[in-house]
Design a protein around this motif. Structure first.
Motif, PDB file in Angstrom:
ATOM      1  N   LYS A 360       0.823  -1.208   0.000  1.00 37.74           N
ATOM      2  CA  LYS A 360       0.000   0.000   0.000  1.00 37.74           C
ATOM      3  C   LYS A 360       0.859   1.259   0.000  1.00 37.74           C
ATOM      4  O   LYS A 360       0.589   2.228  -0.729  1.00 37.74           O
ATOM      5  N   THR A 364       0.508   3.741  -3.209  1.00 35.08           N
ATOM      6  CA  THR A 364      -0.072   5.074  -3.017  1.00 35.08           C
ATOM      7  C   THR A 364       0.984   6.162  -3.161  1.00 35.08           C
ATOM      8  O   THR A 364       0.687   7.269  -3.641  1.00 35.08           O
ATOM      9  N   TYR A 367       1.885   6.630  -7.064  1.00 35.91           N
ATOM     10  CA  TYR A 367       0.823   7.081  -7.964  1.00 35.91           C
ATOM     11  C   TYR A 367       0.954   8.552  -8.364  1.00 35.91           C
ATOM     12  O   TYR A 367       0.865   8.875  -9.566  1.00 35.91           O
ATOM     13  N   ASN A 398      -6.253   6.228  -4.521  1.00 32.30           N
ATOM     14  CA  ASN A 398      -5.458   5.804  -3.373  1.00 32.30           C
ATOM     15  C   ASN A 398      -6.324   5.378  -2.196  1.00 32.30           C
ATOM     16  O   ASN A 398      -5.942   4.492  -1.416  1.00 32.30           O
ATOM     17  N   ASP A 399      -7.502   5.998  -2.062  1.00 33.00           N
ATOM     18  CA  ASP A 399      -8.417   5.571  -1.000  1.00 33.00           C
ATOM     19  C   ASP A 399      -8.873   4.128  -1.231  1.00 33.00           C
ATOM     20  O   ASP A 399      -9.048   3.361  -0.272  1.00 33.00           O
ATOM     21  N   ILE A 401      -7.116   1.816  -2.711  1.00 33.66           N
ATOM     22  CA  ILE A 401      -5.984   0.971  -2.343  1.00 33.66           C
ATOM     23  C   ILE A 401      -5.920   0.811  -0.825  1.00 33.66           C
ATOM     24  O   ILE A 401      -5.768  -0.303  -0.293  1.00 33.66           O
ATOM     25  N   GLU A 402      -6.037   1.912  -0.112  1.00 33.82           N
ATOM     26  CA  GLU A 402      -5.957   1.878   1.346  1.00 33.82           C
ATOM     27  C   GLU A 402      -7.079   1.056   1.968  1.00 33.82           C
ATOM     28  O   GLU A 402      -6.924   0.493   3.057  1.00 33.82           O
TER      29      GLU A 402
END
Length: 437
Positions: A360, A364, A367, A398-399, A401-402
């Protein structure tokens, strides 16, 4: 002049800050063409990206390579300009055009200075609407294509990929090279090239993005002038590609000191709710950096290769999880065995929290680095459109991914990682590798 243009592009690469939030405007031109725009007026420069969905997959079987040949001819003369005249006109404007074809899209890129915008667009319009396809240009580009095909016939990497695709997709366009074969390319006529252009350059499969020194009103007028006269509809889109392979090993004998291996099996679609978990999973398994499991086990611990990686292959009509490795002929059997073991281990036990957190952080953090200039941002935006992603995807990616959890990865690993379905295509003289069929 060229030095000045290159210097301008270098400055433009720094014009937009490194960030993963891009102020995208969704516009519709007076003529009804939709486009995405990011205004950036600090440099008098614009990057324009155009995509036509369908790509080389629109070729008829007996005309394979027609779209690729047509694409290679778009800057080889247009309107009143022959190939040399077109190149000189482009250089005089300090403009840059690029024409590329992929399995699923025809890509056109243009970069131009604000002071030459109208002339640069007019020249590009001539290339798209009035290509000459002169006999000498056709034969020159045909010879270049044939040279590439012949080179691929001697390249173990190309042989491995083409063999896997042929076995996986059979008679579907994905099963053969977008360049065509020596036989099909030799028989392509000017009428075939015109038909390929008519089949793909139409408004029903058009996507446009722009980043730079242009307003929404100006872009609307610009794209109408450039693309407004396109025909409404093109050739029928290709059908879904059935995946035909089962697990096993295919060996292609080739005289080389090391074997090249392409491996993979079917996977999930980009639109699947589990896609982001699969994306993170692949990063951990073999996503291309030195901390992946495959790199650790195959290279770092055993020294079997310089590099091994896996990736999700998202095509419009097929979705696979793929990988590649090269190893000495007397060690490639061990490399294949280790890859199989890691495939099975991740399917059975998932990943650790440490691996997930590390993946992660990398994904992130890396990116925003993609957004390093007008051209890359325009390219990302048109890719989002053609994939069906919303304009706020850049801000929310990214949210997503998180949000992936350890439980998500374990579930998706059991779902999509299929050790028994892995097909290995080995090109070389591998010792101890037995072909299964």
């Amino acid at each position: 002049m060229i030095r000045l243009v290159l210097a301008a592009w270098t400055v433009v690469m720094l014009a937009l800050p490194l960030r993963a939030e891009v102020p995208i405007q969704e516009i519709t031109s007076p003529g009804g063409i939709k486009a995405w725009l990011v205004e950036e007026h600090s440099i008098p420069f614009t990057a324009l990206e155009i995509r036509f969905k369908g790509g080389a997959s629109l070729d008829l079987p007996e005309k394979r390579g027609a779209t690729n040949l047509m694409t290679g001819l778009l800057e080889e003369g247009a309107g009143d300009l022959d190939a040399r005249g077109f190149a000189q006109a482009q250089e005089a404007l300090a403009a840059s055009y690029s024409f590329r074809v992929h399995d699923d899209a025809l890509a056109i890129s243009a970069k131009f200075l604000t002071e030459n915008r109208d002339q640069a667009i007019a020249l590009l319009r001539t290339a798209l609407m009035e290509p000459r396809f002169d006999p000498d240009a056709v034969e020159r580009v045909r010879a270049q294509v044939v040279s590439g095909i012949m080179s691929d016939l001697k390249d173990p990497n190309a042989i491995a990929s083409s063999t896997f695709n042929r076995l996986a997709f059979g008679d579907h366009p994905y099963g053969s090279s977008k360049s065509g074969t020596l036989e099909t390319v030799a028989t392509l006529t000017r009428d075939d090239i015109l038909a390929a252009k008519a089949g793909i350059m139409t408004r029903d499969r058009l996507y446009v993005s722009a980043v730079g020194d242009v307003t929404a009103e100006e872009l609307g007028l610009l794209i109408d002038a450039l693309l407004g006269d396109l025909p409404e509809q093109g050739a029928p889109m290709p059908t879904l590609a059935p995946y035909l392979l089962t697990g096993g090993v295919t060996v292609v004998p080739f005289d080389t000191p090391q074997s090249v291996v392409v491996f993979g099996h079917d996977s999930l679609e980009r639109e699947d709710p589990d896609f982001f978990a699969a994306y993170v999973l692949n990063q951990i398994l073999g996503g291309g950096n030195f901390s992946s499991r495959l790199m650790t086990e195959v290279r770092e611990k055993r020294g079997l290769t310089y590099g091994v990686y896996s990736y999700l292959m998202d095509k419009d009509q097929a979705d696979l999880i793929m990988g590649q490795v090269a190893s000495a002929n007397d060690r490639v059997a061990e490399a294949i065995s280790v890859i199989k073991d890691e495939w099975a281990r991740v399917a059975e036990t998932g990943v650790t929290q440490e691996e997930l957190d590390s993946a992660k952080t990398y994904m992130t953090g890396a990116y925003p680095l993609r957004f390093d200039g007008n051209g890359p941002i325009a390219d990302i935006m048109v890719g989002m459109q053609i994939t069906g992603l919303p304009a706020d995807y850049i801000a929310t990616r990214n949210d997503k991914i998180e949000a992936v959890t350890l439980t998500d990865v374990a579930r998706v690993a059991k779902r999509i990682i299929k050790p028994e379905a892995l097909r290995f295509v080995v090109v070389g003289q591998p010792e101890g590798v037995v072909a299964t069929q």
